[in-house]
Motif scaffolding. Structure first.
Motif, PDB file in Angstrom:
ATOM      1  N   GLY A  95       0.770  -1.327   0.276  1.00 41.92           N
ATOM      2  CA  GLY A  95      -0.067  -0.020  -0.090  1.00 41.92           C
ATOM      3  C   GLY A  95       0.927   1.250   0.004  1.00 41.92           C
ATOM      4  N   HIS A  96       0.159   2.464  -0.197  1.00 37.93           N
ATOM      5  CA  HIS A  96       0.871   3.446  -0.231  1.00 37.93           C
ATOM      6  C   HIS A  96       1.541   4.058   1.435  1.00 37.93           C
ATOM      7  CE1 HIS A  96       1.746   7.834  -0.642  1.00 37.93           C
ATOM      8  NE2 HIS A  96       2.094   7.684  -1.960  1.00 37.93           N
ATOM      9  N   PRO A  97       2.720   4.233   1.438  1.00 34.25           N
ATOM     10  CA  PRO A  97       3.169   4.512   2.831  1.00 34.25           C
ATOM     11  C   PRO A  97       3.084   5.949   3.300  1.00 34.25           C
ATOM     12  CG  PRO A  97       4.957   4.397   1.113  1.00 34.25           C
ATOM     13  CD  PRO A  97       3.540   4.273   0.558  1.00 34.25           C
ATOM     14  N   GLY A  98       2.628   6.588   2.637  1.00 32.05           N
ATOM     15  CA  GLY A  98       2.308   8.054   2.976  1.00 32.05           C
ATOM     16  C   GLY A  98       1.868   8.373   4.414  1.00 32.05           C
ATOM     17  N   LYS A  99       0.801   7.787   4.732  1.00 38.61           N
ATOM     18  CA  LYS A  99       0.516   8.070   6.131  1.00 38.61           C
ATOM     19  C   LYS A  99       1.385   7.581   7.286  1.00 38.61           C
ATOM     20  CE  LYS A  99      -3.878   7.893   8.585  1.00 38.61           C
ATOM     21  NZ  LYS A  99      -5.322   7.223   8.949  1.00 38.61           N
ATOM     22  N   VAL A 100       1.993   6.488   7.186  1.00 35.72           N
ATOM     23  CA  VAL A 100       2.768   5.871   8.195  1.00 35.72           C
ATOM     24  C   VAL A 100       4.237   6.847   7.939  1.00 35.72           C
ATOM     25  CG1 VAL A 100       3.939   4.003   6.630  1.00 35.72           C
ATOM     26  CG2 VAL A 100       3.997   3.525   9.206  1.00 35.72           C
TER      27      VAL A 100
END
Length: 302
Positions: A95-100
């Motif tokens: 998944g897209h790691p932007g938030k983490v």
């Protein structure tokens, strides 16, 4: 962080295999140990493990694997635990790691993203991650198809951050070779399944010691995403490898379903060197010896 390591190795987070004990033993012997948060069956158990790791490894680098995809039923809960216990490294997958990235970098931690092709590597780089884990051909579990030599060269065209190479790395010589290619660290998984601290079934460990590269099957028949599986484990479950067909749609939920991995086991191409089950400390001493011998033989300074 890396200066404390005795070998530039991350022990890969292995679903239904890694344990807190494996992480602790790896870190105390000079590597970076890691564990999938989903190996803890509940949020409460996950919190207990993070408490234990935070306490026992307070002065050492360690890592957790976080599934970023919406199919992770503990998506928000696990992220909250990451923010609370602040593991030094978070490995982002699926998944897209932007938030983490935002959460982990806020407390000074680092995010490494699993990538299996150039498109994913470029997207992860754009998201602000600190490191890219290049999952090359021959890796255990879900793996790419790019040759590691070519993959490292292609990614270094646009990436100057930390680079971790995965795929068939099983000896001290392999570790050194990866550094010569341009990797900062390597991922090692298969070799650590057959350790006393691993929670893999005894039958799984025994199967590894009897298997070679020819016992590995690369197929997308189970989740729609290609992975490397042990052919003997398929046959033990009355599955004829020759009859497997491509799964028409990708089932990401299947990829993190414990039932899907409980009886069908994975390994990478480096399985041939697994000869016995042993303590993590013994295995790491062997790797250190192989690594130093290779450095001396080839007069390599990295």
């Amino acid at each position: 962080m890396y200066a404390r390591l005795e070998l530039p190795v991350i022990v890969a987070p292995m679903f239904l295999v890694s344990s807190p004990e494996l992480v602790i033993a790896s870190c105390r012997n000079g590597l970076i140990g890691s564990i999938p948060l989903l190996n803890a069956r509940t949020k409460d158990q996950c919190e207990e493990w993070l408490q234990q790791l935070s306490k026992e490894l307070s002065e050492l680098p360690w890592a957790v694997n976080y599934i970023c995809h919406r199919t992770n039923r503990r998506l928000e809960e696990d992220l909250e635990l990451i923010q609370k216990y602040q593991p030094p490294v978070v490995i982002a997958s699926l998944g897209h790691p932007g938030k983490v990235v935002k959460v982990v970098q806020s407390y000074g931690g680092k995010v490494f993203a699993d990538v299996a092709n150039l498109r994913h590597a470029q997207k992860a780089a754009e998201s602000g991650v600190d490191g890219l884990i290049l999952v090359s051909a021959g890796a255990g579990g879900h793996a790419g198809i790019i040759n590691p030599f070519a993959f490292v060269s292609a990614v270094r065209e646009f990436w100057r951050g930390t680079l971790i190479l995965a795929g068939g790395i099983s000896t001290g010589q392999d570790i050194l070779a990866a550094q010569v290619l341009g990797a900062d660290l390597v991922y090692m998984g298969t070799r650590f399944i057959a350790t006393q601290e691993s929670i893999a079934f005894p039958e799984y460990k025994e199967m590894l010691t009897k298997s070679t590269t020819e016992d590995i099957l690369y197929t997308d028949a189970f989740s729609g995403v290609h992975a490397n599986y042990l052919i003997p484990s398929l046959k033990n479950n009355h599955i004829d490898p020759s009859t497997l067909k491509k799964k028409e749609s990708v089932d990401l939920g299947h990829m993190i379903d414990p039932k899907a991995w409980r009886d069908i086991w994975s390994a990478g191409h480096g399985v041939t060197v697994v000869k016995e089950t042993q303590p993590v400390s013994t295995l790491i001493q062997t790797l250190k010896g192989e690594y130093m011998k290779a450095k001396e033989k080839w007069a390599v300074h990295v």
